[in-house]
Design a protein around this motif. Structure first.
Motif, PDB file in Angstrom:
ATOM      1  N   ALA A   8      16.421  40.021  39.713  1.00  0.00           N
ATOM      2  CA  ALA A   8      16.478  39.184  38.519  1.00  0.00           C
ATOM      3  C   ALA A   8      17.865  38.570  38.350  1.00  0.00           C
ATOM      4  CB  ALA A   8      16.104  40.005  37.291  1.00  0.00           C
ATOM      5  N   LEU A   9      18.892  39.346  38.646  1.00  0.00           N
ATOM      6  CA  LEU A   9      20.263  38.836  38.545  1.00  0.00           C
ATOM      7  C   LEU A   9      20.495  37.731  39.567  1.00  0.00           C
ATOM      8  CD1 LEU A   9      23.134  38.904  37.472  1.00  0.00           C
ATOM      9  CD2 LEU A   9      23.595  40.876  38.954  1.00  0.00           C
ATOM     10  N   LEU A  10      20.032  37.923  40.787  1.00  0.00           N
ATOM     11  CA  LEU A  10      20.199  36.909  41.825  1.00  0.00           C
ATOM     12  C   LEU A  10      19.436  35.630  41.469  1.00  0.00           C
ATOM     13  CD1 LEU A  10      19.891  39.151  45.020  1.00  0.00           C
ATOM     14  CD2 LEU A  10      21.973  38.116  44.086  1.00  0.00           C
ATOM     15  N   ASP A  11      18.256  35.773  40.890  1.00  0.00           N
ATOM     16  CA  ASP A  11      17.491  34.598  40.471  1.00  0.00           C
ATOM     17  C   ASP A  11      18.238  33.840  39.378  1.00  0.00           C
ATOM     18  OD1 ASP A  11      15.489  35.201  42.264  1.00  0.00           O
ATOM     19  OD2 ASP A  11      14.167  36.138  40.768  1.00  0.00           O
ATOM     20  N   HIS A  12      18.865  34.575  38.464  1.00  0.00           N
ATOM     21  CA  HIS A  12      19.630  33.946  37.386  1.00  0.00           C
ATOM     22  C   HIS A  12      20.832  33.192  37.950  1.00  0.00           C
ATOM     23  CE1 HIS A  12      20.720  33.444  33.187  1.00  0.00           C
ATOM     24  NE2 HIS A  12      21.949  33.827  33.456  1.00  0.00           N
ATOM     25  N   GLU A  16      21.582  29.264  37.421  1.00  0.00           N
ATOM     26  CA  GLU A  16      22.663  28.885  36.512  1.00  0.00           C
ATOM     27  C   GLU A  16      23.984  28.519  37.192  1.00  0.00           C
ATOM     28  OE1 GLU A  16      22.411  28.429  33.261  1.00  0.00           O
ATOM     29  OE2 GLU A  16      20.267  28.868  33.379  1.00  0.00           O
ATOM     30  N   LEU A  17      24.340  29.192  38.251  1.00  0.00           N
ATOM     31  CA  LEU A  17      25.603  28.894  38.921  1.00  0.00           C
ATOM     32  C   LEU A  17      25.472  29.031  40.437  1.00  0.00           C
ATOM     33  CD1 LEU A  17      28.050  31.886  38.429  1.00  0.00           C
ATOM     34  CD2 LEU A  17      25.992  31.739  37.065  1.00  0.00           C
ATOM     35  N   PRO A  18      24.623  28.187  41.023  1.00  0.00           N
ATOM     36  CA  PRO A  18      24.421  28.262  42.474  1.00  0.00           C
ATOM     37  C   PRO A  18      25.699  27.956  43.242  1.00  0.00           C
ATOM     38  CG  PRO A  18      23.493  26.249  41.582  1.00  0.00           C
ATOM     39  CD  PRO A  18      23.868  27.098  40.404  1.00  0.00           C
ATOM     40  N   HIS A  24      33.574  27.791  41.355  1.00  0.00           N
ATOM     41  CA  HIS A  24      34.391  28.975  41.121  1.00  0.00           C
ATOM     42  C   HIS A  24      33.971  30.199  41.936  1.00  0.00           C
ATOM     43  CE1 HIS A  24      36.309  26.714  37.997  1.00  0.00           C
ATOM     44  NE2 HIS A  24      35.168  26.523  37.375  1.00  0.00           N
ATOM     45  N   TRP A  25      33.280  29.965  43.056  1.00  0.00           N
ATOM     46  CA  TRP A  25      32.956  31.066  43.941  1.00  0.00           C
ATOM     47  C   TRP A  25      34.150  31.336  44.861  1.00  0.00           C
ATOM     48  CZ3 TRP A  25      28.878  34.305  43.701  1.00  0.00           C
ATOM     49  CH2 TRP A  25      27.818  33.922  42.865  1.00  0.00           C
ATOM     50  N   THR A  26      35.202  31.812  44.278  1.00  0.00           N
ATOM     51  CA  THR A  26      36.418  32.180  45.019  1.00  0.00           C
ATOM     52  C   THR A  26      36.958  33.470  44.430  1.00  0.00           C
ATOM     53  OG1 THR A  26      38.051  31.146  43.552  1.00  0.00           O
ATOM     54  CG2 THR A  26      36.952  29.708  45.155  1.00  0.00           C
ATOM     55  N   ALA A 192      26.912  42.194  47.446  1.00  0.00           N
ATOM     56  CA  ALA A 192      26.579  42.569  48.818  1.00  0.00           C
ATOM     57  C   ALA A 192      25.420  41.726  49.341  1.00  0.00           C
ATOM     58  CB  ALA A 192      26.226  44.055  48.884  1.00  0.00           C
ATOM     59  N   ARG A 193      24.429  41.481  48.482  1.00  0.00           N
ATOM     60  CA  ARG A 193      23.295  40.647  48.886  1.00  0.00           C
ATOM     61  C   ARG A 193      23.747  39.205  49.144  1.00  0.00           C
ATOM     62  NH1 ARG A 193      18.267  42.717  47.093  1.00  0.00           N
ATOM     63  NH2 ARG A 193      18.402  44.999  47.102  1.00  0.00           N
ATOM     64  N   LEU A 194      24.694  38.743  48.353  1.00  0.00           N
ATOM     65  CA  LEU A 194      25.194  37.371  48.488  1.00  0.00           C
ATOM     66  C   LEU A 194      26.246  37.231  49.589  1.00  0.00           C
ATOM     67  CD1 LEU A 194      25.578  36.598  44.691  1.00  0.00           C
ATOM     68  CD2 LEU A 194      23.949  35.493  46.233  1.00  0.00           C
ATOM     69  N   GLU A 195      26.678  38.379  50.127  1.00  0.00           N
ATOM     70  CA  GLU A 195      27.699  38.417  51.173  1.00  0.00           C
ATOM     71  C   GLU A 195      29.018  37.817  50.681  1.00  0.00           C
ATOM     72  OE1 GLU A 195      25.876  36.558  54.592  1.00  0.00           O
ATOM     73  OE2 GLU A 195      24.863  38.429  55.154  1.00  0.00           O
ATOM     74  N   VAL A 196      29.388  38.175  49.447  1.00  0.00           N
ATOM     75  CA  VAL A 196      30.690  37.839  48.890  1.00  0.00           C
ATOM     76  C   VAL A 196      31.293  39.123  48.347  1.00  0.00           C
ATOM     77  CG1 VAL A 196      29.989  35.488  48.283  1.00  0.00           C
ATOM     78  CG2 VAL A 196      29.784  37.311  46.570  1.00  0.00           C
ATOM     79  N   THR A 197      32.566  39.079  48.006  1.00  0.00           N
ATOM     80  CA  THR A 197      33.189  40.257  47.416  1.00  0.00           C
ATOM     81  C   THR A 197      32.814  40.365  45.943  1.00  0.00           C
ATOM     82  OG1 THR A 197      35.200  39.095  46.721  1.00  0.00           O
ATOM     83  CG2 THR A 197      35.173  40.026  48.961  1.00  0.00           C
ATOM     84  N   ALA A 198      32.904  41.573  45.416  1.00  0.00           N
ATOM     85  CA  ALA A 198      32.641  41.773  43.988  1.00  0.00           C
ATOM     86  C   ALA A 198      33.638  40.984  43.151  1.00  0.00           C
ATOM     87  CB  ALA A 198      32.720  43.259  43.654  1.00  0.00           C
ATOM     88  N   THR A 199      34.860  40.829  43.644  1.00  0.00           N
ATOM     89  CA  THR A 199      35.872  40.042  42.929  1.00  0.00           C
ATOM     90  C   THR A 199      35.446  38.584  42.818  1.00  0.00           C
ATOM     91  OG1 THR A 199      37.660  41.499  43.671  1.00  0.00           O
ATOM     92  CG2 THR A 199      38.278  39.311  42.914  1.00  0.00           C
ATOM     93  N   THR A 200      34.935  38.023  43.907  1.00  0.00           N
ATOM     94  CA  THR A 200      34.464  36.640  43.906  1.00  0.00           C
ATOM     95  C   THR A 200      33.296  36.465  42.932  1.00  0.00           C
ATOM     96  OG1 THR A 200      35.170  36.195  46.165  1.00  0.00           O
ATOM     97  CG2 THR A 200      33.380  34.849  45.319  1.00  0.00           C
TER      98      THR A 200
END
Length: 219
Positions: A8-12, A16-18, A24-26, A192-200
């Motif tokens: 559900a979070l990934l769908d949101h 909303e912010l693909p 700001h995906w940095t 982890a699912r998005l293959e980015v860091t938690a900070t990003t």
């Protein structure tokens, strides 16, 4: 939190912010306290832009001028008494909210106040009353400036954690805000699912929530 919550979070996020359209995906500016302060100042009521425009262009000009790692606030603080020099380097005369002064002058003033407290590099930044006051006391800056500054350096604050918890609650349609632990677990799993860091991921969420809050305040 279950796999369904993560989905559900990934769908949101997709809605909303693909990643293909949200700038700001940095990770922000880890270990670059000068860039973080410039970002916090120049992103206020401004278009974030691309690496060649907007806020990032300001940071690029400063980086080119410095020709050194951007992790020493004394370089910006040196312009506190002569801000015109910094205006020339940054080639940006935007003014702070309230029109008190230019953003460049406000940055130099904040940098000097922080260095006087012994906060010179990113390793020195703490979410404490003294350092926070050094930033928010600058005319035209405020709590949002401090939060953005800290966020760029990966320093969590009580307020930034609350913003992320609110986002999680909205994404999952919870009746009450998620707890900090729940939010951190979900952010880590989704990142982890998005293959980015938690900070990003956290940075993207925080920027999105700030924009939503500003839009709500304008209505």
């Amino acid at each position: 939190m279950s796999t369904a919550h993560i989905r559900a979070l990934l769908d949101h996020i997709d809605a909303e912010l693909p990643r293909e359209s949200w700038p700001h995906w940095t990770e922000g500016w880890p270990q670059e306290i000068e860039a973080a302060l410039l970002d916090a100042a120049f992103s206020a009521r401004a278009t974030y832009g691309t690496p060649a425009t907007g806020v990032r262009a300001v940071i690029t000009r400063w980086r080119d001028h410095r020709a050194a790692p951007l992790d020493d606030l004394t370089a910006l603080a040196a312009y506190a008494d002569e801000p015109e020099g910094l205006l020339t380097v940054l080639n940006n005369r935007q003014r702070v909210p309230g029109n008190y002064t230019t953003k460049a002058e406000a940055v130099a003033t904040a940098a000097r106040s922080l260095t006087e407290l012994g906060c010179t590099t990113s390793a020195d930044l703490r979410d404490d009353d003294a350092q926070r006051s050094a930033v928010v006391a600058v005319p035209g800056f405020g709590a949002a400036t401090w939060e953005c500054f800290a966020m760029q350096l990966g320093v969590p604050t009580t307020a930034s954690r609350a913003v992320v918890c609110d986002f999680i609650a909205e994404a999952l349609d919870l009746e009450s805000p998620a707890t900090t632990t729940q939010a951190e677990d979900l952010v880590a799993a989704a990142a982890a699912r998005l293959e980015v860091t938690a900070t990003t991921f956290t940075h993207a969420i925080w920027r999105y929530q700030r924009r939503q809050q500003r839009a709500a305040g304008a209505r």
